[in-house]
Write an enzyme that holds these catalytic residues in place. Structure first.
Site, mmCIF file in Angstrom:
data_model
loop_
_atom_site.group_PDB
_atom_site.id
_atom_site.type_symbol
_atom_site.label_atom_id
_atom_site.label_comp_id
_atom_site.label_asym_id
_atom_site.label_seq_id
_atom_site.Cartn_x
_atom_site.Cartn_y
_atom_site.Cartn_z
ATOM 1 N N ARG A 47 0.843 -1.199 0.000
ATOM 2 C CA ARG A 47 0.000 0.000 0.000
ATOM 3 C C ARG A 47 0.876 1.247 0.000
ATOM 4 N NH1 ARG A 47 1.662 1.886 3.995
ATOM 5 N NH2 ARG A 47 0.423 3.724 3.628
ATOM 6 N N GLY A 48 0.199 2.419 -0.093
ATOM 7 C CA GLY A 48 0.926 3.673 -0.247
ATOM 8 C C GLY A 48 1.109 3.883 -1.743
ATOM 9 N N ALA A 49 0.727 5.073 -2.227
ATOM 10 C CA ALA A 49 0.624 5.281 -3.675
ATOM 11 C C ALA A 49 1.904 4.914 -4.445
ATOM 12 C CB ALA A 49 0.188 6.722 -3.950
ATOM 13 N N ASP A 218 -2.402 10.649 -2.795
ATOM 14 C CA ASP A 218 -2.667 9.533 -3.716
ATOM 15 C C ASP A 218 -2.921 10.009 -5.128
ATOM 16 O OD1 ASP A 218 -3.401 8.458 -0.895
ATOM 17 O OD2 ASP A 218 -3.018 6.728 -2.188
ATOM 18 N N ASN A 228 -6.114 12.071 -0.517
ATOM 19 C CA ASN A 228 -5.238 11.322 0.393
ATOM 20 C C ASN A 228 -6.145 10.573 1.369
ATOM 21 O OD1 ASN A 228 -2.527 10.636 1.298
ATOM 22 N ND2 ASN A 228 -2.997 11.803 3.137
ATOM 23 N N LYS A 229 -5.531 9.789 2.226
ATOM 24 C CA LYS A 229 -6.268 8.930 3.162
ATOM 25 C C LYS A 229 -7.398 9.670 3.860
ATOM 26 C CE LYS A 229 -5.870 5.443 3.769
ATOM 27 N NZ LYS A 229 -6.767 4.537 2.992
HETATM 28 O O1 MRU Z 1 -4.885 3.023 1.651
HETATM 29 P P1 MRU Z 1 -3.419 3.321 1.689
HETATM 30 O O2 MRU Z 1 -2.763 2.852 2.942
HETATM 31 O O3 MRU Z 1 -2.718 2.834 0.430
HETATM 32 O O4 MRU Z 1 -3.350 4.910 1.674
HETATM 33 C C1 MRU Z 1 -2.090 5.534 1.702
HETATM 34 C C2 MRU Z 1 -2.152 7.010 1.780
HETATM 35 O O5 MRU Z 1 -3.189 7.615 1.775
HETATM 36 C C3 MRU Z 1 -0.834 7.728 1.760
HETATM 37 O O6 MRU Z 1 -0.913 8.920 2.479
HETATM 38 C C4 MRU Z 1 -0.470 8.052 0.311
HETATM 39 O O7 MRU Z 1 -0.574 6.919 -0.492
HETATM 40 C C5 MRU Z 1 0.884 8.632 0.197
HETATM 41 S S1 MRU Z 1 2.146 7.425 0.508
HETATM 42 C C6 MRU Z 1 3.647 8.212 0.355
#
Ligand code: MRU
Length: 332
Positions: A47-49, A218, A228-229
């Site tokens: 996970r994480g973009a 994201d 974002n989240k």
């Molecule tokens: O659902 P996730 O855990 O993939 O969400 C991640 C986020 O929202 C992060 O803030 C975003 O991807 C940036 S990661 C550098």
């Protein structure tokens, strides 16, 4: 302490750290098939973009080597659609598909992420005063990028520079990326960090000395609106009320200039069980829930967007257009 590497190329498959098990267990798994790859992304094991982009890039290389052309195209489309909000996924898949050498393109994406993150850290360093109180949301470290991190790397760069940041990490309901992952990464680096429940963020800004908020992204639209989240928008509203500058840190691969505003960003809706249960145990049995995984913070609430090419300032539309118009070096 051993490093936590979220994605690793094994020669004929891609290995990933199952982030669902952290911080308690360090479990590595291997993805060899399209089902493995899609499941790892959809379950948030990876996970994480930017990290999703790196993993998908290697995944496409695995599939290209193992599937006949017709099945490969179909499989690649499934990987591309495994999650809708983080544009890095589609960006990475498209880039690998367009390259004559899928593996070389995937390696380039992974290596560039490392350099990009370093530059994001350097770009953001001057935004952090000595002894800064910082509030952040979700996880934006190495686990979320496959490199060094975005918003978290800005904090780490400040820590390495001796600025002694004091960090408050939102726990980040419902899957606790803040409490489980961001805390882990900051604490391992020796940063002064504490977890707060998401609902405490406004109170912390009211009662503690908070100098800035910084989060990842994201997908960023052409006008700076940022997905974002879930909870990020609320944090930005609270920061605005308390005159706390609110920054976004993200690589240029997270920008989607085909979307004029954030209202066009697709928002992932996840299962009701993620809200009504906790790690498989029902906490609100039978309750109906609404579970958007992301929200959109208007660019008007953002003080600056920290990229590998410096800090973009409002008005974001021309600033974003300008950074994309400037010549850049790329390896694949
Ligand atoms: O659902 P996730 O855990 O993939 O969400 C991640 C986020 O929202 C992060 O803030 C975003 O991807 C940036 S990661 C550098």
């Amino acid at each position: 302490v051993s490093e936590l590497v979220p994605v690793r190329w094994l020669g004929d498959s891609v290995e990933y750290l199952d982030q669902r098990a952290l911080p308690g267990d360090v479990v590595y798994r291997q993805a060899r098939t399209v089902d493995d790859i899609v499941e790892a992304i959809a379950t948030l094991s990876v996970r994480g973009a930017p990290c999703i982009g790196v993993f998908a890039a290697y995944g496409i290389a695995v599939l290209k080597a193992s599937l006949p052309p017709e099945r490969f195209v179909e499989a690649a489309a499934r990987v591309r659609a495994a999650r809708p909000t983080a544009v890095n996924l589609a960006w990475a898949v498209d880039r690998v598909m367009a390259s004559p050498d899928a593996l070389a393109a995937a390696v380039a994406i992974a290596e560039e992420q490392m350099r990009t993150d370093e530059r994001i850290g350097q770009s953001g360093l001057s935004l952090v005063p000595n002894g800064a109180g910082i509030i952040t949301h979700c996880n934006t470290g190495a686990l979320a990028t496959g490199g060094r991190g975005t918003a978290l790397e800005v904090i780490l760069a400040a820590h390495r520079a001796g600025k002694r940041p004091r960090v408050y990490v939102d726990e980040t309901r419902p899957l606790l990326q803040g409490a489980r992952l961001n805390y882990l990464e900051l604490d391992r680096a020796g940063v002064d960090v504490r977890v707060i429940v998401d609902g405490a963020a406004a109170f912390v800004m009211q009662r503690e000395q908070i100098d800035l908020a910084i989060v990842g992204a994201d997908r960023i639209a052409a006008n700076g609106d940022t997905a974002n989240k879930i909870g990020t928008y609320g944090l930005a509203v609270a920061a605005s009320y308390h005159h706390v500058p609110f920054y976004v840190a993200a690589p240029l691969s997270t920008f989607d200039r085909s979307l004029a505003t954030g209202s066009e960003i697709p928002i992932e809706l996840r299962s009701e069980e993620e809200v009504t249960s906790f790690r498989g145990t029902p906490v609100a049995p039978g309750a109906c829930a609404y579970n958007p995984a992301f929200d959109v913070t208007p660019g008007t609430l953002i003080a600056g967007i920290v990229t590998e090419c410096g800090v973009l300032r409002a008005p974001f539309e021309p600033a974003i257009a300008e950074v994309f118009a400037a010549p850049r070096t790329s390896t694949a």
